[in-house]
Design a protein around this motif. Sequence first.
Motif, PDB file in Angstrom:
ATOM      1  N   UNK A 103      -0.736   7.756   6.435  1.00 34.40           N
ATOM      2  CA  UNK A 103      -0.719   6.501   5.685  1.00 34.40           C
ATOM      3  C   UNK A 103       0.230   5.576   6.434  1.00 34.40           C
ATOM      4  N   UNK A 104      -0.280   4.418   6.824  1.00 34.88           N
ATOM      5  CA  UNK A 104       0.576   3.452   7.507  1.00 34.88           C
ATOM      6  C   UNK A 104       0.388   2.084   6.854  1.00 34.88           C
ATOM      7  N   UNK A 105       1.507   1.462   6.476  1.00 35.70           N
ATOM      8  CA  UNK A 105       1.495   0.128   5.880  1.00 35.70           C
ATOM      9  C   UNK A 105       2.345  -0.778   6.755  1.00 35.70           C
ATOM     10  N   UNK A 106       1.729  -1.826   7.275  1.00 37.52           N
ATOM     11  CA  UNK A 106       2.404  -2.758   8.182  1.00 37.52           C
ATOM     12  C   UNK A 106       2.389  -4.149   7.566  1.00 37.52           C
ATOM     13  N   UNK A 128      12.096   5.361  -3.893  1.00 42.62           N
ATOM     14  CA  UNK A 128      10.743   5.620  -3.411  1.00 42.62           C
ATOM     15  C   UNK A 128      10.746   6.131  -1.977  1.00 42.62           C
ATOM     16  N   UNK A 129      11.411   5.424  -1.055  1.00 45.41           N
ATOM     17  CA  UNK A 129      11.387   5.837   0.349  1.00 45.41           C
ATOM     18  C   UNK A 129      12.053   7.190   0.540  1.00 45.41           C
ATOM     19  N   UNK A 183       8.900  -6.189  -7.409  1.00 45.42           N
ATOM     20  CA  UNK A 183       7.979  -5.076  -7.676  1.00 45.42           C
ATOM     21  C   UNK A 183       8.723  -3.739  -7.684  1.00 45.42           C
ATOM     22  N   UNK A 184       9.660  -3.569  -6.778  1.00 45.58           N
ATOM     23  CA  UNK A 184      10.462  -2.347  -6.728  1.00 45.58           C
ATOM     24  C   UNK A 184      11.891  -2.647  -7.129  1.00 45.58           C
ATOM     25  N   UNK A 210       4.295  -2.479  -2.467  1.00 45.43           N
ATOM     26  CA  UNK A 210       5.280  -3.182  -3.305  1.00 45.43           C
ATOM     27  C   UNK A 210       6.457  -3.673  -2.464  1.00 45.43           C
ATOM     28  N   UNK A 211       6.965  -2.814  -1.569  1.00 45.32           N
ATOM     29  CA  UNK A 211       8.084  -3.221  -0.712  1.00 45.32           C
ATOM     30  C   UNK A 211       7.693  -4.365   0.218  1.00 45.32           C
TER      31      UNK A 211
END
Length: 686
Positions: free
Chosen positions: A66-69, A110-111, A104-105, A44-45
């Motif tokens: 978990x890694x989101x790039x 969240x973080x 979305x956020x 979302x971010x």
Amino acid sequence: MAFSRRKEYQSVSMIQILPPEVANRIAAGEVVERPASVARELIDNAVDAGAKRIDVEVEDGGLRLIRVTDNGCGMSPDDAALCVKRHATSKIRTSDDLASIHTKGFRGEALAAIASVSRFEIKTRRAEDELGSLAQVEGGVERPIKPTGAAAGTSVTVRDLFYNTPARRKFLKKPLTEQGHVLAAITWNALAHENIHFTYAQNGRRTLDLPAAGNRPERIKQLFGKDILENLIPVSLDSPVISVSGLISRPTLTRNGAQHIFFFVNDRYIKDRLLHRAMMNGYRNLLPAGRFPAAFLYFEIDPREIDVNVHPTKQEIKFSREDAVFSAVYGAIRQAWDVREEARKETQTIFDSLKQEKDAPIPAPPRSRFGAQILQMGAEWMREEDKPEKPIAPPLSRYSEVEKQEEPAAAPETIHPSADTIPPAAVPRREVETPPAIAKQESPPTIAPRESLSQLNRKPLADAIERPSLDNALGDLLPQEKKPEDLLIPRSLEEAGVLLVRGQLLNSYILAESADGLYIIDQHAAHERLLFEKYLTRSQNASLASQTLLFPLTMDFSPEDAALVEEHREVFKNLGFDIEPFGPRTFAIHSIPSPLGDQQAEEFIKDFLGEAMREGSLKEKQDRALHTLACKTAVKFGDPLPPEEMQAIVRGLEKIPRRNVCPHGRPAVLFVSDNSLRRAFKRMGF
């Protein structure tokens, strides 16, 4: 003693401000349910940052990594330091902004929540900056921001999720199950944002690559394959409150669960009962009971008309004008196709066929497609010598002594005149309007072919009168008409003794005579119960019998379904399937259960995946799979059966437990007693 403790408790102040790390862990309990929750928040971010490519990496189902790039706008060093603070957000400024949320956020927690229950690291750089920033948090404890080399965009790494909250970690499922939930989150976002390139890697191996698509149908094809896309039709409707668009499946494409129903409101994936009910009402009379369509519906609505802040996961929203939304969704589904012309043509074809076959001789029922299977089972049941528990009385002749004794005799002086011999003034006439169709006929009307017994029983007696002049003679019998439920009752076959098969009704019901009445057996439900008991017994000791395919059958699955297939390969093996991976989301099927054909095997696998998504133990899921297998391989409602196959089904019912209901709990056997029939025909009890 209790009073003194209560007094002591009241005298001590217990109110205190929670430390930030404790507050963050409480927030994490709401926001971070499992690894998929982390992936969803980070994606979302990335979408809010304007990313055109999002890469997701997972190890051990997300428990280890978990890694989101993304290649979005990135953050400055100051923003990198603030983003892990609780209630820090760039999405809203004032309380009025909550009434018109486009991102979305928006909550800004969240973080901070994720960082409080993991070893958290964020690396980010804006395109105009030479160096990026590295922020690290471990269990809620922040470290100083460091400059670092980084690509433009943001990369968030979450390691050892719930390492400091073992009570929460123990409630997680197996890695394969958690992986499936992560893939579901990626699927939702990929469907909502077809212009973004998504990739997914599991344990260092890339298993999903979804380039940016030119339109939504192309994205659906990427995720679910061309077979589903070819069975979808477009939906489009604009109303003053909401705009509806997307694709829905034809009534010929169904699932046994709602796993392929997706709703997006302003590009946000949601689960909403109102939208689901409106859509299913639009499908009314088009789908079999217990079946669901595939649907990809996108809704555009003024953000002021919805409240997205009603659930921690942001997957539930509240509409301010629910009636208008319901009407728009229902109308969009109903106007997506017009079945009236198609139905008219189909009806005319049936009438033409009936007209041609009206005078043709009725052939003997051919052997059904399950005939060999039924007769084989019947041979197994007949190996033991059957001894009747109760002798079956021979059919009663209308001249038999029994009937003569029970039929009431009229007194000699009593004369029953016909209605034609009674003067009109002698008998008060009932005011029954003669239907025009009957009045014009010179001969009595005939009953429509294949009309069910229940329909006949529900008709008023006046509708069945052949001559209008009989109205007054039979009118007094109307209040005593018997209802179908008074005649047909559930009854255990244990009380039946040995049954004598008499025939088949409407190609759907087996009629079997006992010593004291008639048993009406739902052929599909009965055969389904027989097969389920057979499969259940065999699966407890070994895998079900299978047939090896000459050429392997290949099937493509959505990312989430592919994870389910991998997770339940052992269950498939017990059911007689030999399934192996044949690509990132493709599986090769080398063998299938013996009773199934290729197409049936595909349908079974798809239905089982719907069952696998439901909660329950592995044993429960396997039993539900056996229910589905029995249903797929049983004779169908409407299949003509020759006498030997009906006999085999009845003999089988006499040998098994739980014989009176199908595996889904519907009745399989109803009974009408001889006495009930005699009362209905006025031969006794009046």
